[in-house]
Scaffold this active site. Structure first.
Site, mmCIF file in Angstrom:
data_model
loop_
_atom_site.group_PDB
_atom_site.id
_atom_site.type_symbol
_atom_site.label_atom_id
_atom_site.label_comp_id
_atom_site.label_asym_id
_atom_site.label_seq_id
_atom_site.Cartn_x
_atom_site.Cartn_y
_atom_site.Cartn_z
ATOM 1 N N LYS A 114 0.826 -1.218 0.000
ATOM 2 C CA LYS A 114 0.000 0.000 0.000
ATOM 3 C C LYS A 114 0.853 1.258 0.000
ATOM 4 C CE LYS A 114 -4.386 -1.762 1.238
ATOM 5 N NZ LYS A 114 -5.673 -1.623 1.894
ATOM 6 N N LYS A 196 -3.748 -10.218 -6.443
ATOM 7 C CA LYS A 196 -5.070 -10.516 -5.886
ATOM 8 C C LYS A 196 -6.135 -9.517 -6.358
ATOM 9 C CE LYS A 196 -5.752 -7.995 -1.635
ATOM 10 N NZ LYS A 196 -6.558 -7.892 -0.472
ATOM 11 N N LYS A 199 -10.588 -4.517 -4.015
ATOM 12 C CA LYS A 199 -11.697 -3.597 -4.273
ATOM 13 C C LYS A 199 -11.202 -2.208 -4.645
ATOM 14 C CE LYS A 199 -13.370 -3.797 0.260
ATOM 15 N NZ LYS A 199 -12.359 -3.513 1.288
#
Ligand code: ATP
Ligand code: LTN
Length: 333
Positions: A114, A196, A199
């Site tokens: 992130k 992966k 969202k």
């Protein structure tokens, strides 16, 4: 009567729920609700570790509540609430920060991913995110945490922090276990099947969201990246087809081996149509329930109010014990 074991899990209202979230986590939550005392939290405090538009965040948090209920979580059996409504999460989070080492946080792969993705906003909340997650779990003396594979490392650190605290102060926290399903625990992005499904992915063709219309779902699956063979077989060097097999298996309850047999010699076109139909069959009834629930604002308010009240009561038991152990004075009443 023996008391039921406790489950805690949560999801960030950081976007539209994906098929990965559903198969990796929510589907297991609904399966476990009869046998455990479950708390399912909407972790809005975690969501602000990356910048959120407040108007959108509120909408996403409301939508996520509706979707928790629409997938079949019964608010009579489960405690469903917003993390920010139960202040004990932040309070325990702070205390646990003082029992966690920077070296431990430096190893967290989700932080590294992130931080790379949001290089302009590497805030300390993002860095200590796993400590707040540990607080979420430990506040409720949780036995089991049903999550997707990507959360395994966070569960390990939660166990380490709990164990460390228990060693210093005596038994305070139950040491929780991760519950990671056999299928659907790691749904991959449709266009880039080595990463992966997430969202917050910007490429909308990578994700299927819970509310995608049937035609959109069929189309996204048809366009999913595969390989130049035409053999439906699970293999590390066939990430696209393996991902679709995993999705098919999780949606139908058939094993991978059964699915391989079913599509032996069938070709990718036929297989993809069947995968699309299996996904639609899972999501369509949920979408209908979302539309019904959205009309019932009072009911949703009631669920979230009751949830916060119960969670707060339970959380306070652990928090006050912890405060005492670390040496805080009790409030004068
Ligand atoms: P974000 O993209 O904002 O980081 P996310 O899609 O990774 O979000 P979270 O809210 O962080 O979702 O995760 C909610 C739950 O869904 C967790 O239990 C997580 O392990 C699970 N999960 C998320 N993505 C997948 C996936 N691709 N496959 C299986 N499980 C997943
Ligand atoms: N970190 C998780 C979301 C999350 C969670 C939790 C999951 C926050 N607190 C407690 C299980 C238990 C994620 O990013 N998927």
């Amino acid at each position: 009567m023996e008391e039921k074991k406790r489950i805690f899990s949560g999801m960030q209202p950081s976007g539209m729920i994906t098929l990965g979230n559903y198969l990796g986590a929510m589907k297991n939550w609904t399966a476990l609700q009869n046998d455990y005392d479950c708390l399912y939290c909407i972790v809005d405090m975690h969501a602000i570790t990356v910048r959120q538009d407040p108007v959108k965040l509120r909408k996403q948090a409301k939508d996520l509540l509706t979707q928790y209920l629409a997938v079949g979580l019964d608010p009579e059996k489960n405690t469903i609430y917003y993390q920010s409504h139960v202040s004990q999460h932040a309070e325990l989070g702070w205390i646990l920060n003082c029992y966690t080492y920077m070296g431990e946080m430096n190893r967290m792969t989700q932080f590294k991913d992130k931080a790379a993705k949001h290089a302009d906003n590497i805030n300390t909340g993002l860095y200590t995110y796993p400590v707040l997650m540990a607080a979420d779990i430990l506040l409720y003396q949780t036995d089991l945490v049903p999550v997707g594979e990507d959360q395994r490392q966070h569960l390990e650190i939660t166990r380490d922090i709990a164990g460390r605290f228990n060693t210093i102060y005596g038994d305070t926290f139950k040491i929780p276990e991760a519950y990671i399903g056999k299928v659907g625990a790691r749904v991959m992005a449709l266009q880039e099947p080595t990463k992966k499904m997430s969202k917050s992915d910007e490429n909308k063709n990578n994700t299927i969201i819970l509310m995608d219309e049937p035609a959109v779902i069929m189309n996204k699956i048809k366009r999913a990246v595969t390989d130049s063979e035409d053999e439906v077989r699970f293999s590390e060097d066939k990430p696209g087809i393996s991902n679709l097999l995993g999705i098919y298996s999780a949606c139908t309850g058939k094993t991978i081996a059964e699915a391989e047999k079913e599509f032996a010699g069938a070709g990718y076109g036929t297989f993809k149509t069947a995968v699309g139909e299996a996904v639609v069959a899972n999501l369509e009834p949920i979408q209908q329930r979302v539309r019904d629930l959205e009309k019932n604002k009072d009911y949703l308010d009631e669920v979230i109010k009751k949830g916060a009240e119960r969670a707060s009561k339970l959380a306070e038991r652990t928090l006050s014990k912890v405060q005492k152990r670390v040496g805080f004075l009790p409030k004068v009443r």
